[in-house]
Design a protein around this motif. Structure first.
Motif, PDB file in Angstrom:
ATOM      1  N   ILE A   1      67.547  -8.366   4.918  1.00 47.14           N
ATOM      2  CA  ILE A   1      66.184  -8.879   5.073  1.00 47.14           C
ATOM      3  C   ILE A   1      65.111  -7.799   4.962  1.00 47.14           C
ATOM      4  O   ILE A   1      63.933  -8.089   5.126  1.00 47.14           O
ATOM      5  N   TRP A   2      65.488  -6.554   4.672  1.00 45.92           N
ATOM      6  CA  TRP A   2      64.505  -5.457   4.673  1.00 45.92           C
ATOM      7  C   TRP A   2      63.376  -5.656   3.672  1.00 45.92           C
ATOM      8  O   TRP A   2      62.216  -5.440   4.006  1.00 45.92           O
ATOM      9  N   LYS A   3      63.701  -6.034   2.455  1.00 47.74           N
ATOM     10  CA  LYS A   3      62.664  -6.190   1.427  1.00 47.74           C
ATOM     11  C   LYS A   3      61.637  -7.262   1.825  1.00 47.74           C
ATOM     12  O   LYS A   3      60.438  -6.977   1.834  1.00 47.74           O
ATOM     13  N   PRO A   4      62.063  -8.500   2.181  1.00 43.35           N
ATOM     14  CA  PRO A   4      61.058  -9.491   2.591  1.00 43.35           C
ATOM     15  C   PRO A   4      60.326  -9.090   3.874  1.00 43.35           C
ATOM     16  O   PRO A   4      59.149  -9.407   4.042  1.00 43.35           O
ATOM     17  N   LEU A   5      61.015  -8.359   4.751  1.00 42.12           N
ATOM     18  CA  LEU A   5      60.373  -7.921   5.995  1.00 42.12           C
ATOM     19  C   LEU A   5      59.251  -6.924   5.702  1.00 42.12           C
ATOM     20  O   LEU A   5      58.153  -7.040   6.246  1.00 42.12           O
ATOM     21  N   ILE A   6      59.509  -5.981   4.825  1.00 45.39           N
ATOM     22  CA  ILE A   6      58.481  -4.995   4.450  1.00 45.39           C
ATOM     23  C   ILE A   6      57.308  -5.693   3.762  1.00 45.39           C
ATOM     24  O   ILE A   6      56.140  -5.420   4.063  1.00 45.39           O
ATOM     25  N   ILE A   7      57.605  -6.623   2.846  1.00 46.07           N
ATOM     26  CA  ILE A   7      56.551  -7.373   2.155  1.00 46.07           C
ATOM     27  C   ILE A   7      55.724  -8.159   3.168  1.00 46.07           C
ATOM     28  O   ILE A   7      54.490  -8.170   3.111  1.00 46.07           O
ATOM     29  N   ALA A   8      56.389  -8.815   4.120  1.00 49.20           N
ATOM     30  CA  ALA A   8      55.697  -9.608   5.144  1.00 49.20           C
ATOM     31  C   ALA A   8      54.795  -8.725   6.006  1.00 49.20           C
ATOM     32  O   ALA A   8      53.651  -9.092   6.297  1.00 49.20           O
ATOM     33  N   VAL A   9      55.286  -7.542   6.394  1.00 47.31           N
ATOM     34  CA  VAL A   9      54.488  -6.622   7.220  1.00 47.31           C
ATOM     35  C   VAL A   9      53.247  -6.175   6.447  1.00 47.31           C
ATOM     36  O   VAL A   9      52.145  -6.125   7.000  1.00 47.31           O
ATOM     37  N   ILE A  10      53.406  -5.895   5.159  1.00 47.33           N
ATOM     38  CA  ILE A  10      52.261  -5.487   4.329  1.00 47.33           C
ATOM     39  C   ILE A  10      51.235  -6.626   4.233  1.00 47.33           C
ATOM     40  O   ILE A  10      50.034  -6.407   4.396  1.00 47.33           O
TER      41      ILE A  10
ATOM     42  N   VAL B   1      50.791  -9.168   6.338  1.00 43.29           N
ATOM     43  CA  VAL B   1      50.166  -9.357   7.652  1.00 43.29           C
ATOM     44  C   VAL B   1      49.152  -8.242   7.918  1.00 43.29           C
ATOM     45  O   VAL B   1      48.056  -8.497   8.424  1.00 43.29           O
ATOM     46  N   ALA B   2      49.483  -7.003   7.558  1.00 43.69           N
ATOM     47  CA  ALA B   2      48.560  -5.875   7.759  1.00 43.69           C
ATOM     48  C   ALA B   2      47.279  -6.072   6.947  1.00 43.69           C
ATOM     49  O   ALA B   2      46.171  -5.831   7.449  1.00 43.69           O
ATOM     50  N   ILE B   3      47.415  -6.540   5.713  1.00 42.43           N
ATOM     51  CA  ILE B   3      46.238  -6.788   4.864  1.00 42.43           C
ATOM     52  C   ILE B   3      45.366  -7.885   5.479  1.00 42.43           C
ATOM     53  O   ILE B   3      44.137  -7.755   5.536  1.00 42.43           O
ATOM     54  N   ILE B   4      46.005  -8.956   5.946  1.00 40.73           N
ATOM     55  CA  ILE B   4      45.251 -10.053   6.564  1.00 40.73           C
ATOM     56  C   ILE B   4      44.542  -9.571   7.824  1.00 40.73           C
ATOM     57  O   ILE B   4      43.355  -9.849   8.019  1.00 40.73           O
ATOM     58  N   LEU B   5      45.260  -8.831   8.687  1.00 41.22           N
ATOM     59  CA  LEU B   5      44.645  -8.311   9.916  1.00 41.22           C
ATOM     60  C   LEU B   5      43.480  -7.372   9.597  1.00 41.22           C
ATOM     61  O   LEU B   5      42.416  -7.458  10.214  1.00 41.22           O
ATOM     62  N   PHE B   6      43.683  -6.478   8.628  1.00 44.31           N
ATOM     63  CA  PHE B   6      42.617  -5.558   8.235  1.00 44.31           C
ATOM     64  C   PHE B   6      41.400  -6.341   7.744  1.00 44.31           C
ATOM     65  O   PHE B   6      40.265  -6.045   8.111  1.00 44.31           O
ATOM     66  N   SER B   7      41.630  -7.365   6.927  1.00 45.64           N
ATOM     67  CA  SER B   7      40.535  -8.183   6.401  1.00 45.64           C
ATOM     68  C   SER B   7      39.772  -8.885   7.514  1.00 45.64           C
ATOM     69  O   SER B   7      38.540  -8.916   7.507  1.00 45.64           O
ATOM     70  N   VAL B   8      40.507  -9.450   8.476  1.00 48.44           N
ATOM     71  CA  VAL B   8      39.869 -10.148   9.599  1.00 48.44           C
ATOM     72  C   VAL B   8      39.042  -9.162  10.429  1.00 48.44           C
ATOM     73  O   VAL B   8      37.884  -9.433  10.760  1.00 48.44           O
ATOM     74  N   ILE B   9      39.619  -8.014  10.754  1.00 54.12           N
ATOM     75  CA  ILE B   9      38.906  -7.004  11.554  1.00 54.12           C
ATOM     76  C   ILE B   9      37.696  -6.492  10.796  1.00 54.12           C
ATOM     77  O   ILE B   9      36.606  -6.372  11.353  1.00 54.12           O
ATOM     78  N   TYR B  10      37.863  -6.210   9.493  1.00 51.47           N
ATOM     79  CA  TYR B  10      36.772  -5.678   8.686  1.00 51.47           C
ATOM     80  C   TYR B  10      35.625  -6.690   8.563  1.00 51.47           C
ATOM     81  O   TYR B  10      34.465  -6.336   8.745  1.00 51.47           O
ATOM     82  N   THR B  11      35.942  -7.949   8.270  1.00 51.80           N
ATOM     83  CA  THR B  11      34.883  -8.950   8.123  1.00 51.80           C
ATOM     84  C   THR B  11      34.197  -9.220   9.463  1.00 51.80           C
ATOM     85  O   THR B  11      33.003  -9.459   9.500  1.00 51.80           O
ATOM     86  N   THR B  12      34.950  -9.175  10.550  1.00 50.45           N
ATOM     87  CA  THR B  12      34.358  -9.368  11.884  1.00 50.45           C
ATOM     88  C   THR B  12      33.397  -8.229  12.206  1.00 50.45           C
ATOM     89  O   THR B  12      32.306  -8.444  12.735  1.00 50.45           O
ATOM     90  N   SER B  13      33.782  -6.989  11.871  1.00 47.48           N
ATOM     91  CA  SER B  13      32.913  -5.860  12.162  1.00 47.48           C
ATOM     92  C   SER B  13      31.653  -5.881  11.290  1.00 47.48           C
ATOM     93  O   SER B  13      30.584  -5.466  11.735  1.00 47.48           O
ATOM     94  N   ILE B  14      31.750  -6.395  10.067  1.00 46.93           N
ATOM     95  CA  ILE B  14      30.575  -6.514   9.199  1.00 46.93           C
ATOM     96  C   ILE B  14      29.621  -7.585   9.761  1.00 46.93           C
ATOM     97  O   ILE B  14      28.412  -7.378   9.803  1.00 46.93           O
ATOM     98  N   GLU B  15      30.184  -8.700  10.206  1.00 51.75           N
ATOM     99  CA  GLU B  15      29.358  -9.780  10.773  1.00 51.75           C
ATOM    100  C   GLU B  15      28.647  -9.339  12.041  1.00 51.75           C
ATOM    101  O   GLU B  15      27.543  -9.792  12.340  1.00 51.75           O
TER     102      GLU B  15
END
Length: 130
Positions: free
Chosen positions: A103-112, A114-128
């Motif tokens: 499961i390593w390959k899908p796990l790494i892809i999933a973590v990436i 999720v990290a992109i989504i979290l970064f986007s949410v945090i970034y857009t919240t800080s801009i607002e």
């Protein structure tokens, strides 16, 4: 000579990805299993079901005034059980004969993802809030 079976993701991997990430992630693993054994029609059906369950989860989680993450886990558990204990045995009744895929390959892809989504949410919240 015995036919060599392709490696597939296990029922437990599909359930785990569905609970902790979303039914879409678990559905993609089952989709890949079905593609490996040339069941394309079934693979697309599973993918469509996982997308619908994920949309349903988003709707259910956002119904209450204060969305609760526990609802997302419960929906993931429900979707994961559907994928792992109904659809997986339906398409792979002899699952234990197949070698398991790591499961390593899908796990790494999933973590990436999720990290992109979290970064986007945090970034857009800080801009607002600026």
């Amino acid at each position: 000579m015995e036919e060599k079976l392709p490696k597939i993701y296990s029922k437990k991997a599909i359930l785990g990805f569905s609970i902790f990430l979303s039914t879409l992630f678990g559905g993609v693993l089952l989709y890949q299993n079905l593609i490996e054994v040339n069941k394309k029609k079934e693979a697309y059906t599973v993918l469509a079901i996982s997308i619908l369950l994920t949309i349903l989860t988003v709707i259910i989680v956002n119904i209450p005034e204060n969305p609760k993450s526990s609802l997302a886990y419960l929906c993931g558990l429900g979707g994961g059980c559907l994928l792992s204990y109904y659809l997986m045995p339906k398409y792979f009744p002899d699952e234990e004969k197949y070698p398991q895929k790591a499961i390593w390959k899908p796990l790494i892809i999933a973590v990436i993802i999720v990290a992109i989504i979290l970064f986007s949410v945090i970034y857009t919240t800080s801009i607002e809030n600026s």
